[in-house]
Design an enzyme around this catalytic site. Sequence first.
Site, PDB file in Angstrom:
ATOM      1  N   HIS A 161       0.933  -1.181  -0.020  1.00 21.39           N
ATOM      2  CA  HIS A 161       0.018   0.077   0.058  1.00 21.39           C
ATOM      3  C   HIS A 161       0.962   1.177   0.124  1.00 21.39           C
ATOM      4  O   HIS A 161       1.774   1.297  -0.962  1.00 21.39           O
ATOM      5  CB  HIS A 161      -1.025  -0.163   1.221  1.00 21.39           C
TER       6      HIS A 161
ATOM      7  N   VAL B 237       7.749  -5.815  -8.347  1.00 17.47           N
ATOM      8  CA  VAL B 237       8.570  -4.839  -8.362  1.00 17.47           C
ATOM      9  C   VAL B 237       7.628  -3.558  -8.186  1.00 17.47           C
ATOM     10  O   VAL B 237       6.579  -3.263  -8.764  1.00 17.47           O
ATOM     11  CB  VAL B 237       8.832  -4.612  -9.890  1.00 17.47           C
TER      12      VAL B 237
ATOM     13  N   HIS C  63      -1.780  -2.125 -10.244  1.00 17.23           N
ATOM     14  CA  HIS C  63      -2.577  -1.500  -9.360  1.00 17.23           C
ATOM     15  C   HIS C  63      -3.875  -2.445  -9.198  1.00 17.23           C
ATOM     16  O   HIS C  63      -4.265  -3.034 -10.267  1.00 17.23           O
ATOM     17  CB  HIS C  63      -2.983  -0.043  -9.744  1.00 17.23           C
TER      18      HIS C  63
ATOM     19  N   ARG D  43      -3.552   8.975 -11.787  1.00 16.59           N
ATOM     20  CA  ARG D  43      -2.688   9.999 -11.071  1.00 16.59           C
ATOM     21  C   ARG D  43      -1.246  10.094 -11.550  1.00 16.59           C
ATOM     22  O   ARG D  43      -0.579  11.134 -11.472  1.00 16.59           O
ATOM     23  CB  ARG D  43      -2.818   9.721  -9.597  1.00 16.59           C
TER      24      ARG D  43
ATOM     25  N   ASP E 288       2.975   5.906  -6.902  1.00 14.88           N
ATOM     26  CA  ASP E 288       4.382   5.862  -5.975  1.00 14.88           C
ATOM     27  C   ASP E 288       5.561   5.739  -6.724  1.00 14.88           C
ATOM     28  O   ASP E 288       6.808   6.378  -6.508  1.00 14.88           O
ATOM     29  CB  ASP E 288       4.194   4.478  -5.095  1.00 14.88           C
TER      30      ASP E 288
END
Length: 383
Positions: free
Chosen positions: A230, A264, A269, A278, A320
């Site tokens: 997460h 990785v 997602h 995003r 991320d």
Amino acid sequence: MSSATTTDVRKGLYGVIADYTAVSKVMPETNSLTYRGYAVEDLVENCSFEEVFYLLWHGELPTAQQLAEFNERGRSYRSLDAGLISLIHSLPKEAHPMDVMRTAVSYMGTKDSEYFTTDSEHIRKVGHTLLAQLPMVLAMDIRRRKGLDIIAPDSSKSVAENLLSMVFGTGPESPASNPADVRDFEKSLILYAEHSFNASTFTARVITSTKSDVYSAITGAIGALKGPLHGGANEFVMHTMLAIDDPNKAAAWINNALDNKNVVMGFGHRVYKRGDSRVPSMEKSFRELAARHDGEKWVAMYENMRDAMDARTGIKPNLDFPAGPAYHLLGFPVDFFTPLFVIARVAGWTAHIVEQYENNSLIRPLSEYNGEEQREVAPIEKR
């Protein structure tokens, strides 16, 4: 044994629609995300983090007067209890910063005589407090680990600028002194502010559904966000990039990881299958930061890793992946990337906590038992 069939079991609740929400909408079929009906990329380009925070809480963007009142109220909470300051300084410097954040929120709950109040106004008061004080906790934790003096908050500054000022100071080399850096950092907070029923938000709603208090819901959410599947992924992304070091070795690293069936971080997602909506906004900010801070190396590595992953698997980056090197270019220690996520996501968490309280139903799923059938207990000497 329950009446569920094997096909009824959805591990990880994959594809299960658990409830309604008006806070945000993730649309993987069109690769888009809206907060209260507004496209996130539109909000990123045209709104402050505080405006988005207000929107998530109230369902509408604020007027100038409403925003001024919202900011004044939030900034009035920019002071830490002496006991909390002492507690933070007493914690091991080796402690993970997420554990410090979680502990700070728990402490705040012990000082709130109305902590068990569940009306929306109290939840929003707590949200204002967290918005004001968690950046102070983060900045204090960074600076105490480096043996630096603590920098007091500035009530005239936005959340983003104030946080950067408390971490890096206000000298000419500080990102807080560069409006473009402040704005790119603020955009990341907007992008991280909310994302429907993700693991940490759902954790907060589960806790809220038991009629527990808001501090318990937030500490539970922080615990969920800490996990590398997460929020913790942005830290793993940067640790990986630092370990690779050379952009020319990035593709080989990706291929080796895939050959060895390693996960990785920063790619893929659970909801988006054609790319995280995003990423374009965050990638733009990352590239702008790199242009200002001699970060061409990280851009090249980002592109090489992205292209190698796409060629082998077709899996796209998630938020991320560009956020990790962006925070690195700003100067944040890698272990503090996920606490930055906490500060942003308090907006979404508290909006969902209010929504859960206002239309509550205890969240209590079933399970399909797959253990031993009923047995009799043998005397201990015969076991």
